[in-house]
Scaffold this active site. Sequence first.
Site, PDB file in Angstrom:
ATOM      1  N   VAL A  27       0.879  -1.214  -0.082  1.00 33.25           N
ATOM      2  CA  VAL A  27       0.115   0.126   0.058  1.00 33.25           C
ATOM      3  C   VAL A  27       0.704   1.268   0.063  1.00 33.25           C
ATOM      4  O   VAL A  27       1.881   1.210   0.667  1.00 33.25           O
ATOM      5  CB  VAL A  27      -0.854   0.123   1.070  1.00 33.25           C
ATOM      6  CG1 VAL A  27      -1.662   1.463   1.101  1.00 33.25           C
ATOM      7  CG2 VAL A  27      -1.770  -1.132   1.329  1.00 33.25           C
ATOM      8  N   ASP A  69     -12.324  -9.555   8.750  1.00 37.02           N
ATOM      9  CA  ASP A  69     -10.917  -9.227   9.271  1.00 37.02           C
ATOM     10  C   ASP A  69     -10.716  -8.077  10.034  1.00 37.02           C
ATOM     11  O   ASP A  69      -9.743  -7.227   9.589  1.00 37.02           O
ATOM     12  CB  ASP A  69     -10.169  -9.420   8.119  1.00 37.02           C
ATOM     13  CG  ASP A  69      -8.529  -9.537   8.502  1.00 37.02           C
ATOM     14  OD1 ASP A  69      -8.323 -10.038   9.637  1.00 37.02           O
ATOM     15  OD2 ASP A  69      -7.778  -9.237   7.652  1.00 37.02           O
TER      16      ASP A  69
END
Length: 751
Positions: free
Chosen positions: A473, A558
């Site tokens: 990212v 998650d």
Amino acid sequence: MKAIIIVLLLCLLAFFFTISTAIDTISATKSLKDGESIVSPGGIFELGFFSPGRSKNRYLGIWYKKVGTGTVVWVANRDVPLKDSSGVLQFSRQGILSLVNKDKIAIWSSNSSITATSPVAQLLDTGNLVVKNEEDNEPENYLWQSFDYPGDTLLPGMKYGVNFVTGLNRGLTSWKSDDDPSEGDYINKLDPNGLPQFFLEKGLAKQFRSGPWNGLRFSGMPNLKPNGIYTYEFVFTQEEVYYTYNLVSSSVVSRLVLIPNGNLQRYTWIDRTKDWKLYLTAQIDDCDRYATCGAYGRCNIDNSPACGCLEGFVPKSPEEWYSGDWSNGCIRKAPLECMEGEGFRRYTGIKLPDTSLSWYNKTMNLKVCEQACLKNCSCTAYANLDIREGGSGCILWFKELFDVRQYADSSQDIYIRMAKSDLGNTVHSRQQDSTDELIRNEDLHLFGFNVIVEATNNFSNDNKLGQGGFGPVYKGKLKDGQEIAVKRLSKNSRQGLDEFKNEVFCIAKLQHRNLVKLLDEKQSVLVDWPKRFHIINGIARGLLYLHQDSRLRIVHRDLKASNVLLDQEMNPKISDFGMARGFRGDETEANTSRVVGTYGYMSPEYTIDGIFSLKSDVFSFGVLVPEIVSGKKNRGFRHAHHKLNLLGHAWMLHKEGKSLELIDKFVKDSCNEAQALRSIHVALLCVQRSPGDRPSMSNVVLMLSSEIALPTPKEPGFFTERHLSDTDSSSTKHEQPSTINRVTITVLEAR
Ligand SMILES: *[C@@H]1O[C@H](CO)[C@@H](O)[C@H](O)[C@H]1NC(C)=O
Ligand SMILES: *[C@@H]1O[C@H](CO)[C@@H](O)[C@H](O)[C@H]1NC(C)=O
Ligand SMILES: *[C@@H]1O[C@H](CO)[C@@H](O)[C@H](O)[C@H]1NC(C)=O
Ligand SMILES: *[C@@H]1O[C@H](CO)[C@@H](O)[C@H](O)[C@H]1NC(C)=O
Ligand SMILES: *[C@@H]1O[C@H](CO)[C@@H](O)[C@H](O)[C@H]1NC(C)=O
């Protein structure tokens, strides 16, 4: 001595008084005098004479007997008080229940049109006073019932609305004051014109509008939500239209009441404090004042000033508008001329405009609805009537649109007709036929690859924020200065294109203030208590939104600290929807052979059996909270005296009444201990071993934000888990399980 005798006498009187009240029905031969009462069979409600507050007047009414310390729910002669205690409730010779005064004049009567041969009046445990033939217990055959003539209180089981067959409209009218039950200034009742909605009126002036029912709730009452206290429904047939609610359990008592100042409020009885607690109010803020922004205006309480014109509209009288007088509203930039090329602009998160003059069809779909609106030149807007399951039904508006407001978290859309020149490229027009329900261009902002390359400096390592299991990212900066986070799908990623699309789709669809829009700024580590509590509440609301309010019911699967992003104002955003699964309305749990998630946050049933449900997210939330409170990670938590993880530690402290020790030393000074204890307590409820024991997110939100008593948590699932393999099957491989790293409550852990 004298005093003692008097006390004795009083006791005796009280004793006789009780004896004399022991009747339970009124019949032709048995009347009810002031001083007597009848009690419903289960002892829940009582009917008799009373004087409200400081008043000396006498009224015939019904009140709670078991709880509520005499809270009155219905009054017979509210506008015709008795001036003395001579009142008698009896049957007239025609079989009509009448309240007569000392001159034997009926000041109130149950004016049923059918007369009965052997009528009796009975007070039911619902609080309904019914007149019926002695042997006939069929509700349809009741000759009269007080539920058809509500006062200021809506009790469970009452039908709040209109019966088209009898013409009866059961509305609520406020009391004048706490001392005076006569009809006050406010009436709240259903308006059956157009698409039905409830209106609060003061005299002839509309004060507040519930908005039409959208399948889940009234469009203008977003705080009407499934809860543990009552269930509700809206019934709309050819014969009748009404709202009704029922208590989930007889142990929690709740009533809806229109109080003298015009607020419609729900109260629940708290046994511990022996008092009514305000549970919710219908009108929340200034934007709930009817049509406060005028025609085509839109009220948004997060804006200052709250009133604005809908896109494509401008103030009708700019001078007045900008001086704060919005009553003239807005007009179109370009007038409609009913020409080719006109189309619709979609507005999301809207309280639907006043539907009193609208037209509707319950079965038409949105496409047909759009066509119907386009065909009729005076049609100004259309929307789905029911927003459940992707939407159904059709509402058409033909006049100016009034009383629109914007909600941050509502999934209600409306399509407003626009002249060709006022349509951007976010168009629904005659030419455009693509109705890919999943991803429409208007939902997504697409960037060219070269733009991304430029923004991230060709994905330079300096810009790398972190590494997810599915790819790195990067932080980037667009030409206009906007900061972005870019997730790059790596070639050898375990995340497939489907999961990636899933994530993009989820983020695009979930235009919610708690969800990441892939915009993020790394924040500092030290966050004081009020901010942490704000974050806890924000995550809870975000999760509630996923579970309940979004069009799809979504299980995140998650949830963990590194998937919660914080913006500048420390608003948490739940991110990383790579694993999220949408559920259809009727599904509650599912099976997966591929357990994905992060150990330490995963519930036992998910880790071991692969079964995930909304309650597995609740578990993860319950892990996050002690982390935020303590500033430590659940996994890898180390303590000198035991081998428990953070959950186990929190549980032990809770049992020993030492939960305060869990609180991060950095927030001790700023800490509101009651909030912290409540947060920990709620968290422990969330991590209970059995999913059925865990609260829903709506209850979590309620428990965090109110003072309702909390149940005692059972032992958490997983509180020693050192034996678990350290192989991290999560999307992030970078948590260091054996170090006590402080939770950077921010996310995207830089490496
Ligand atoms: C009963 O009284 C109410 C109001 O007091 C009135 O609106 C209604 O029409 C009456 N019904 C009959 C059957 O007389
Ligand atoms: C509503 O729409 C359905 C299907 O489009 C149609 O069959 C029906 O006649 C419509 N009802 C009314 C009252 O227009
Ligand atoms: C448009 O709708 C209005 C309201 O339903 C109706 O009165 C009018 O006849 C319609 N016009 C056309 C052309 O269908
Ligand atoms: C970006 O980096 C790649 C590989 O590192 C290289 O092939 C490419 O030419 C670079 N592009 C630009 C615009 O610098
Ligand atoms: C999950 O799958 C197992 C075996 O494949 C089955 O026994 C179980 O009933 C399933 N549970 C659910 C909730 O579908």
